[in-house]
Design an enzyme around this catalytic site. Structure first.
Site, PDB file in Angstrom:
ATOM      1  N   HIS A   1      -8.458  -6.726  -2.065  1.00  0.00           N
ATOM      2  CA  HIS A   1      -9.463  -6.634  -1.248  1.00  0.00           C
ATOM      3  C   HIS A   1     -10.739  -7.280  -1.906  1.00  0.00           C
ATOM      4  O   HIS A   1     -10.579  -7.143  -3.107  1.00  0.00           O
ATOM      5  CB  HIS A   1      -9.885  -5.207  -0.719  1.00  0.00           C
ATOM      6  CG  HIS A   1      -9.112  -4.484   0.056  1.00  0.00           C
ATOM      7  ND1 HIS A   1      -8.950  -4.812   1.340  1.00  0.00           N
ATOM      8  CD2 HIS A   1      -8.208  -3.585  -0.167  1.00  0.00           C
ATOM      9  CE1 HIS A   1      -7.986  -3.887   1.727  1.00  0.00           C
ATOM     10  NE2 HIS A   1      -7.347  -3.188   1.181  1.00  0.00           N
TER      11      HIS A   1
ATOM     12  N   ASP B   1       3.462  -1.625   8.552  1.00  0.00           N
ATOM     13  CA  ASP B   1       2.722  -1.095   7.478  1.00  0.00           C
ATOM     14  C   ASP B   1       0.933  -1.226   7.621  1.00  0.00           C
ATOM     15  O   ASP B   1       0.686  -2.097   7.869  1.00  0.00           O
ATOM     16  CB  ASP B   1       3.134  -1.637   6.216  1.00  0.00           C
ATOM     17  CG  ASP B   1       2.438  -0.878   5.054  1.00  0.00           C
ATOM     18  OD1 ASP B   1       2.529   0.189   4.800  1.00  0.00           O
ATOM     19  OD2 ASP B   1       1.592  -1.369   4.318  1.00  0.00           O
TER      20      ASP B   1
ATOM     21  N   ASP C   1       3.051  -1.981  -3.142  1.00  0.00           N
ATOM     22  CA  ASP C   1       2.011  -1.831  -2.178  1.00  0.00           C
ATOM     23  C   ASP C   1       0.660  -2.719  -2.505  1.00  0.00           C
ATOM     24  O   ASP C   1      -0.673  -2.062  -2.324  1.00  0.00           O
ATOM     25  CB  ASP C   1       1.695  -0.518  -1.850  1.00  0.00           C
ATOM     26  CG  ASP C   1       0.794  -0.341  -0.251  1.00  0.00           C
ATOM     27  OD1 ASP C   1       0.639  -1.262   0.272  1.00  0.00           O
ATOM     28  OD2 ASP C   1       0.258   0.708  -0.041  1.00  0.00           O
TER      29      ASP C   1
HETATM   30 ZN   LIG Z   1       1.127   1.281   4.117  1.00  0.00          ZN
END
Ligand SMILES: [Zn+2]
Length: 435
Positions: A308, A151, A304
């Site tokens: 950051h 991913d 997901d």
């Molecule tokens: Zn992804």
């Protein structure tokens, strides 16, 4: 071990509220007006009880990017979001492509005490798409890896993808694909469509996702293996998955909360908080994804969660990192988009956010029914709560939430991991499940 009496919780839609006695890590009893001595009494009037949520797609960033998130802060965020198990993606530094790294992540999860961490192993060495990683060694390790994914990157070589699908059959594993045809998305900055045309930003066309999903469902069928499609984002992808399932092929799929709510119109602000991969799509895609989650074509909601640090997000759109945090808002977004719209009942939410993701990841002990004798992995959720999202209150180390300032319904009141509260009255419990 601390024992709890949860009073008057709504277990099933439309049923009479029940008391739940939690002790020794399990659900000891369920009934109306239970008369038991416990250490902590919780008034759950008006609260919905769900099995602890399971996330198939979480970026915990440790090892390597502890400035963005650690296993501890990520699992604290997970607990606050109602999760009792998360799958930690492999794109760390170093990459989780060996038994050593997946065991390290697994042990950090055990030590956190807030949420079970199931490491995802990389499909290829260094996520480079060239050479299969040591899938068998990762499965045989203490982490017992069953989900493999590159991913962040797509396993775009068809031969490598075929070999991975064949290999994981030996131990009932699954390959979770980030479906993105790399050549079709070179320089992509947002969804390819009317808005990208007007803004002059490089487009990420729906076909780049759909072409890979179409190839992969055919490959999975050809070798008789199990495929999971990460973060489905287009109406066309839904059609392909629906077709594959109708054929009886072993294909599952997830959708993120942000793809259920947000559209590419938000990119007009040029605020990088809306920059994500796959990108926010159109209203028609959002509606198709909601419908597919409601009818079961899409099996699961997966966050997901992609933390950051500010310096990677507070910058020009073109150079900003892709991704958004999502653990602490997932259930609220699902309430707004799926429950309050009448598309899913709470039983359906339990199915898409706990039962099915646990089954896809082959996690025993999670995704179980709220029944006597089961491990007490539970979340108490208050759907009547109304509040404004303030990421400064989050447990995650990062603040890149697209929901800042938005009014979202519902709030996690309490989370229990194997019978121990990790969250009570909306606040983290010191020490979590280790207390
Ligand atoms: Zn992804």
């Amino acid at each position: 071990m601390v024992s709890y009496l949860i009073r008057n919780a709504q277990i099933l839609d439309g049923s009479v509220p029940q008391d739940i006695h939690v002790a020794d890590g399990v659900i000891k009893a369920i009934g109306a007006g239970l008369d038991v001595e416990t250490d902590i009494d919780i008034d759950a009037h008006g609260l919905v009880v769900l099995p602890g949520l399971v996330d198939l797609h979480t970026h915990l960033r440790e090892p390597g990017r502890e400035d963005a998130e650690t296993v501890l802060t990520g699992t604290q965020a997970a607990a606050k979001g109602g999760f009792t198990a998360v799958h930690a993606m492999a794109n760390t530094f170093p990459v989780a492509d060996t038994a050593g790294v997946v065991e390290q992540v697994w042990r950090l999860g055990q030590a956190s005490g807030y949420c079970d961490v199931q490491p995802v192993g990389a499909v290829t060495v260094g996520l480079e798409g060239k050479q299969l990683a040591e899938l068998g060694a990762m499965h045989d390790s203490a982490a017992s890896v069953r989900v493999f994914s590159d991913d962040g990157k797509c396993v775009d070589d068809a031969v490598i993808m075929r070999r991975a699908l064949e290999y994981v059959k030996a131990f009932d594993g699954v390959v979770a694909q980030h479906a993105q045809e790399p050549r079709l998305t070179e320089g992509a900055q947002m969804n390819e469509g009317q808005v990208s045309g007007e803004l002059g930003l490089g487009g990420w066309p729906a076909v780049a996702e759909e072409a890979i999903i179409a190839r992969d469902v055919l490959l999975a069928a050809h070798v008789g293996s199990r495929l999971h499609v990460c973060h489905v984002s287009t109406a066309g992808s839904v059609e392909i998955i629906r077709w594959a399932k109708a054929k009886g092929w072993d294909v599952t799929a997830e959708v993120t909360p942000h793809h259920l709510l947000l559209t590419d119109e938000l990119v007009r602000s040029y605020d990088p908080v809306y920059k994500v991969n796959p990108p926010l799509r159109t209203e028609a895609d959002v509606l198709a994804l909601r419908k597919a989650l409601a009818d079961g074509t899409i099996d699961a909601v997966a966050t997901d969660h992609a933390p950051h640090p500010a310096e990677d997000k507070d910058c020009e759109w073109a150079v900003a990192a892709m991704g958004m945090v999502g653990l602490e808002t997932a259930l609220s977004v699902v309430q707004q988009t799926m429950v309050d719209t009448g598309l899913l009942k709470w039983e359906g939410v339990a199915d898409r956010m706990s039962h099915r993701p646990a089954r896809i990841g082959r996690l025993s002990g999670h995704g179980r029914p709220v029944s006597v004798g089961e491990p007490a992995n539970l979340v108490l959720f208050d759907p009547a709560y109304r509040g404004t999202v303030n990421p400064d209150d989050f447990a995650t180390r990062s603040r890149n939430s697209p929901y800042r300032g938005l009014d979202l319904p519902g709030r996690v009141h309490a989370t229990f991991l194997r019978g121990v509260a990790t969250v009570l009255a909306g606040e983290l419990v010191e020490g979590g499940g280790l207390a």
